[in-house]
Design a protein around this motif. Sequence first.
Motif, short mmCIF file in Angstrom:
data_model
loop_
_atom_site.label_atom_id
_atom_site.label_comp_id
_atom_site.label_asym_id
_atom_site.label_seq_id
_atom_site.Cartn_x
_atom_site.Cartn_y
_atom_site.Cartn_z
N ALA A 1 82.13 15.23 119.28
CA ALA A 1 81.66 13.87 119.55
C ALA A 1 80.65 13.42 118.50
N VAL A 2 80.91 12.24 117.91
CA VAL A 2 79.98 11.62 116.97
C VAL A 2 79.69 10.23 117.52
N ILE A 3 78.47 10.04 118.00
CA ILE A 3 78.09 8.79 118.66
C ILE A 3 77.04 8.12 117.79
N ASN A 4 77.39 6.96 117.23
CA ASN A 4 76.54 6.34 116.22
C ASN A 4 76.47 4.84 116.41
N ASP A 5 75.27 4.26 116.30
CA ASP A 5 75.05 2.82 116.30
C ASP A 5 75.62 2.13 117.53
N ASN A 6 75.31 2.66 118.71
CA ASN A 6 75.72 2.08 119.98
C ASN A 6 74.49 1.83 120.84
N ASN A 7 74.56 0.85 121.73
CA ASN A 7 73.55 0.64 122.76
C ASN A 7 74.18 1.07 124.07
#
Length: 193
Positions: free
Chosen positions: A177-183
């Motif tokens: 999992a790569v979780i980037n630039d999310n709110n």
Amino acid sequence: MTVAACTNGRPTLCVPVADAGTELCDGLDNDCNGAIDEVGCNCIHVAPSGSNTNPGTGAAPLRTLTAAIALAASDAGLPRIICAAGGASCTANFDYAEAVTMKDGVSVYGRYQQVAITDGGSWPRCAQRTPRISAQNAKGVLFDSTVTSPTVLDGFDVRAANMSTNAALTVEGSTGAVINDNNLFGSGGNGSV
């Protein structure tokens, strides 16, 4: 960004820069975010005006993230990148109200502007966050244990189905999992990742 170890028999000088650069459709990670050509190149397109009977091109986008992820994961030689638009302008804010389960190696990027495509052009990526994912179950967007290679979620507002009891996003045994630039907005509080 990488440089060769040697150039003409001498060590190559690498000078870091404050702005890593704009992503181009060139097979390189120009903006140094770990993803290659995520700016609308070679992607399956999704937009509010799309249809899940469409092929997912810029001219004929799909309607749901779930359909696009399934198509990209089908190993039919299609791109493994999803480009999701909020609408026809960068200020549009569409709500993808669906249960999203990420598939191994299929990356999903938001913040695209749906534009008319002619001659193989691509959709531009907007500076501000445009699409939203409204989760439809307790786990929200799910990265499960089958996601072992890099799988990116980038550029969305993700909202839990029930803000007081449910998660906006769940990583359950995933090593990719790569979780980037999310709110994220859910029971664990609100935050950005």
